[in-house]
Each structure stands twice: as structure tokens, then as C-alpha cells.
Write an enzyme that holds these catalytic residues in place. Structure first.
Site, PDB file in Angstrom:
ATOM      1  N   PHE A  77      13.024   2.116   9.788  1.00 13.76           N
ATOM      2  CA  PHE A  77      14.371   1.922   9.237  1.00 13.76           C
ATOM      3  C   PHE A  77      14.237   1.280   7.845  1.00 13.76           C
ATOM      4  O   PHE A  77      14.877   0.288   7.540  1.00 13.76           O
ATOM      5  CB  PHE A  77      15.233   1.048  10.147  1.00 13.76           C
ATOM      6  CG  PHE A  77      15.274   1.500  11.582  1.00 13.76           C
ATOM      7  CD1 PHE A  77      16.125   2.522  11.988  1.00 13.76           C
ATOM      8  CD2 PHE A  77      14.456   0.897  12.534  1.00 13.76           C
ATOM      9  CE1 PHE A  77      16.166   2.930  13.316  1.00 13.76           C
ATOM     10  CE2 PHE A  77      14.489   1.299  13.862  1.00 13.76           C
ATOM     11  CZ  PHE A  77      15.349   2.325  14.254  1.00 13.76           C
TER      12      PHE A  77
ATOM     13  N   ASP B  79      12.675   6.486   7.540  1.00  5.21           N
ATOM     14  CA  ASP B  79      14.114   6.327   7.663  1.00  5.21           C
ATOM     15  C   ASP B  79      14.732   7.704   7.870  1.00  5.21           C
ATOM     16  O   ASP B  79      14.172   8.718   7.431  1.00  5.21           O
ATOM     17  CB  ASP B  79      14.697   5.671   6.403  1.00  5.21           C
ATOM     18  CG  ASP B  79      16.068   5.062   6.641  1.00  5.21           C
ATOM     19  OD1 ASP B  79      16.134   3.842   6.885  1.00  5.21           O
ATOM     20  OD2 ASP B  79      17.058   5.806   6.601  1.00  5.21           O
TER      21      ASP B  79
ATOM     22  N   CYS C 212      20.834  -7.114  13.464  1.00  8.68           N
ATOM     23  CA  CYS C 212      21.833  -7.587  12.495  1.00  8.68           C
ATOM     24  C   CYS C 212      23.239  -7.529  13.091  1.00  8.68           C
ATOM     25  O   CYS C 212      24.224  -7.507  12.356  1.00  8.68           O
ATOM     26  CB  CYS C 212      21.764  -6.778  11.199  1.00  8.68           C
ATOM     27  SG  CYS C 212      22.040  -5.016  11.407  1.00  8.68           S
TER      28      CYS C 212
ATOM     29  N   ARG D  71      11.820 -10.914   4.096  1.00  8.08           N
ATOM     30  CA  ARG D  71      10.882 -10.023   3.425  1.00  8.08           C
ATOM     31  C   ARG D  71       9.720 -10.820   2.827  1.00  8.08           C
ATOM     32  O   ARG D  71       8.564 -10.391   2.892  1.00  8.08           O
ATOM     33  CB  ARG D  71      11.609  -9.229   2.336  1.00  8.08           C
ATOM     34  CG  ARG D  71      12.534  -8.163   2.885  1.00  8.08           C
ATOM     35  CD  ARG D  71      13.063  -7.270   1.794  1.00  8.08           C
ATOM     36  NE  ARG D  71      14.175  -7.843   1.062  1.00  8.08           N
ATOM     37  CZ  ARG D  71      15.457  -7.584   1.307  1.00  8.08           C
ATOM     38  NH1 ARG D  71      15.785  -6.779   2.309  1.00  8.08           N
ATOM     39  NH2 ARG D  71      16.415  -8.115   0.585  1.00  8.08           N
TER      40      ARG D  71
ATOM     41  N   ASP E   9      13.539  -2.921  11.459  1.00  6.58           N
ATOM     42  CA  ASP E   9      14.761  -3.454  10.840  1.00  6.58           C
ATOM     43  C   ASP E   9      15.902  -2.446  11.032  1.00  6.58           C
ATOM     44  O   ASP E   9      16.377  -1.833  10.064  1.00  6.58           O
ATOM     45  CB  ASP E   9      14.502  -3.716   9.352  1.00  6.58           C
ATOM     46  CG  ASP E   9      15.722  -4.279   8.634  1.00  6.58           C
ATOM     47  OD1 ASP E   9      16.594  -4.846   9.315  1.00  6.58           O
ATOM     48  OD2 ASP E   9      15.793  -4.147   7.397  1.00  6.58           O
TER      49      ASP E   9
END
Length: 400
Positions: free
Chosen positions: A230, A252, A341, A214, A301
């Protein structure tokens, strides 16, 4: 009376011997002696060579999780304190510890437990039967260690509500460990303020693993128009605004996440430059492309699309679609920040997918940075599951 011992089959234990902490059910030849689920037992190779000690669970495919490579080492309070002190000392050297991950399971040689610190609150996730037995002792020891550095923990919340617990024969659970407290916890990260919902937020309430990523995005955003997909509770969007973005849209699919993101924007005084909307990203990106919208910075993300080896093929399609669309939305010379991730989506697979997405979008990628998870989520070599976050920043240029 001799200790209960697991004997491996000849030729098995390759993952363990290469540095991993897990022994699977099909690797064990026999178990000599009585035991109950969660007990610490000795482990030996087929020829009697000592491999260490770990806790056993007949209900889990991961039959034994190793605690030590020394077969004569007792796993007692002194042992746990030594491991916790090492974990805390490491973090004091590598990260801002105001809010950070204090214990990262196998990567801190304490398999099955995660502990995050949000200022003066701890959030605990216990995912293995053996570590569940030690959980309260671990918490008490960690509070004592932190107190020695002047850090008084005012509350502990448990977020052991992941499905993985069911694979261990345990029920999912969440709630206070000790006295109740206000579960909206204020933190500051990279200069940005947040209220972290440790009770109902995703995972333990906040994704600490993206802290450094970030910060890396901030410098791209001065005067920029930014799309953050997201967005969860708005963390990348708010870092873009903190970095000087002129206009930021965060999207989101979670209504709760959007409400939390709006609250965090207000907390920082960014309401005039940052807006949040509830959208399915897979629906929004094609719509924006059709409208001819362009952004200076696009951030992707997503959650882990690949949650098992079997789901990787379909996950690649999802990653390729959002990255292709994301690239089409970047102005010539602008930037794309994108990540996965999932540890099943390896660096090689993720990179190959990005090559294909760029070809499909007729864009050229100039790599700015490749990053992984924040160092408070250490990557333990030979323990594949500890390496999961892959994060790229590209400058995106039209085909020349």
C-alpha cells in the site's frame, strides 16, 4: 432579543460533558428561537446550565458542533484568530513546520476543518456547514499569522471532495481559492524529496500523519531487502532507501499512485534500488508466500478498512489476512511495520488482531515500538475521533 438556544434532554450530552465537541440529533429536547443551518447558537443543559456555543445543522446527525464552552463568548474574527495562533504556536514547538498539518479540526477546537501546509501552499478541507461559512476568514487569518513569521503563502487549494460533506447537506467541491498555481508542490521530509499532487492526490495530497513513523523505519533498513505494501506515492519505500536499503519493492493498486511513486524515486536518485509495481496486495501476498519469497523488512500501511463501527468485524478479517501473510514473508529476525488508520479499529482491537495473526503465522513478535500519528495531528483526550493511527514495529522471529 434573546439568543437562539438548544436545550438538551435530561441525561443527555454525556459525550459533550466528557470533553467531546459533538451533540447528536437525538440528544436535543428543543430549540428555542429562530435559526438557519450553520448558525452559531447557545447550548444549555435540561436545567438551564450553560454548556457553550456551537453551529447547528438540521441535515446532519451531528446536530451541533461546539466552538466554545463559554456561552457568552462571541465566535468572531478575534476568536478565530486566537484559535489559529494557538494552533500555529503549538506546531512550531512540536514539529518541523516546512510541511505539516496546521489545523486538525476538533483537536484544534475548530470543528470540521483541516488545513495542511506544503511549503508555501495551503490545502483546505471543509466538512461541516458552520465552518464552511467561516472558511475564507480562517484562511485569510492564517495567511496573516504565517506572514508574521516570514512565510508567504503563494496559493490555496480546496480539497473538500470527501463524501462526509454530503452528510451535512453540502456538495463535494475542489479547486483554487484565489489565484491558480502549479499544483505539483515540492517538499522535503526526513531528508526525502517528494512532489505532492495537491489537486489529484489522495486526501490533501500526502499523508503527513506518518512523518515520524517513516523516520522510525529508516533505521531498520540498512542493507535490507524491503517490501512496502500500500505504498501510495512511495513514502515508506523511499524512507527505506534513504535509510540504506539494498533493494525495495513498493506495491499499490493505484496506477496514479505508482506513477507518482516512480517519479518521487527518480527525484531522489533511488531508481537503482527501488521499484514499484501495480498489485492488489490481497492477491500479491499469497503469491509471494507460495513462491517462498522472504524480506528483511515488510511494511503494511493499508487504507482504513473500518470506516464505521458496523464494518469493524469485516475489517478485522482483512487486517488479520494481510498481517498473517506479511509475517510469513519476514525472514527470521527481520522486522514488520504495521498500522491501522481507522479510529474505529481501536488499539485493543488492533493488538488482539495482531496476536491472532502471529499465532496463525506461527511467528513470535518482539515489540520494538508502538507509535501513533505525528504530533501535528494532536490526539485530544476525550475526543475519540482525533485518535486514529496505531503503528507497531516488531522484530519477527520463528517459534522457538
Amino acid at each position: 432579543m434573546s439568543e437562539t438556544t438548544a436545550i438538551l434532554k435530561k441525561g443527555e450530552g454525556r459525550f459533550l460533558k466528557s470533553g467531546g465537541a459533538w451533540i447528536y440529533d437525538n440528544e436535543i429536547d428543543r430549540i428555542e428561537g429562530p435559526y438557519e443551518g450553520g448558525d452559531i447558537i447557545a447550548v444549555r443543559d435540561f436545567d438551564g446550565y450553560p454548556l457553550g456555543r456551537g453551529f447547528i445543522n438540521d441535515l446532519s446527525r451531528i446536530r451541533i458542533r461546539m466552538m466554545t464552552r463559554r456561552i457568552d463568548q462571541p465566535v468572531d474574527e478575534a476568536f478565530l484568530e486566537e484559535r489559529l495562533r494557538a494552533a500555529w504556536d503549538y506546531r512550531r514547538h512540536v514539529v518541523d513546520t516546512s510541511s505539516c498539518r496546521l489545523v486538525f479540526g476538533e483537536a484544534d477546537f475548530l470543528p470540521g476543518i483541516t488545513i495542511d501546509k506544503y511549503e508555501d501552499v495551503l490545502v483546505v478541507e471543509s466538512l461541516a456547514l458552520g465552518i464552511e461559512r467561516l472558511k475564507l476568514t480562517i484562511i485569510d487569518l492564517l495567511k496573516k499569522i504565517l506572514a508574521e513569521d516570514g512565510i508567504a503563502i503563494r496559493g490555496v487549494y480546496e480539497r473538500s471532495d470527501a463524501r462526509e460533506r454530503m452528510k451535512e447537506g453540502m456538495s463535494r467541491t475542489k479547486g483554487f481559492i484565489g489565484e491558480p498555481f502549479e499544483t505539483q508542490v515540492g517538499i522535503v521530509e526526513n531528508g526525502v524529496r517528494y512532489l505532492v499532487d495537491v489537486k489529484d492526490g489522495q486526501k490533501t495530497g500526502f499523508f503527513l500523519d506518518q512523518k515520524e513513523n517513516r523516520r522510525a523505519v529508516q533505521k531498520l533498513c540498512r542493507g535490507a531487502e524491503v517490501l512496502d505494501c500500500f505504498t501510495h506515492t512511495g513514502s515508506f519505500a523511499l524512507n527505506a532507501a534513504y535509510g540504506g536499503a539494498a533493494k525495495v519493492l513498493g506495491v499499490d493498486a493505484s496506477e496514479l499512485g505508482i506513477e507518482q511513486a516512480k517519479r518521487n524515486a527518480a527525484l531522489n536518485g533511488f531508481e537503482d534500488r527501488v521499484s514499484f509495481e501495480k498489485w492488489d496486495v490481497f492477491e500479491l501476498l499469497p503469491k509471494l508466500c507460495e513462491e517462498g519469497r522472504l524480506f528483511d523488512v515488510v511494511i503494511l500501511d493499508p487504507p482504513a478498512f473500518a470506516k464505521s463501527r458496523q464494518s469493524v468485524k469485516n475489517a478485522q478479517k482483512g487486517y488479520r489476512e494481510i498481517n498473517r501473510r506479511g509475517l510469513q514473508l519476514v525472514r527470521n529476525g527481520g522486522y514488520l511495520a504495521t498500522c491501522t488508520c481507522s479510529h474505529f479499529m481501536t488499539e485493543e482491537l488492533f493488538t488482539a488482531m495482531l496476536h491472532q495473526a502471529a499465532r496463525d503465522a506461527r511467528k513470535r513478535l518482539r515489540q520494538v515500538e508502538f507509535r501513533t500519528q505525528s504530533p501535528d495531528h494532536p490526539i485530544l483526550w476525550a475526543a475519540e475521533e482525533s485518535y486514529y493511527l496505531k503503528f507497531y514495529i516488531f522484530q519477527v522471529v520463528d517459534e522457538k
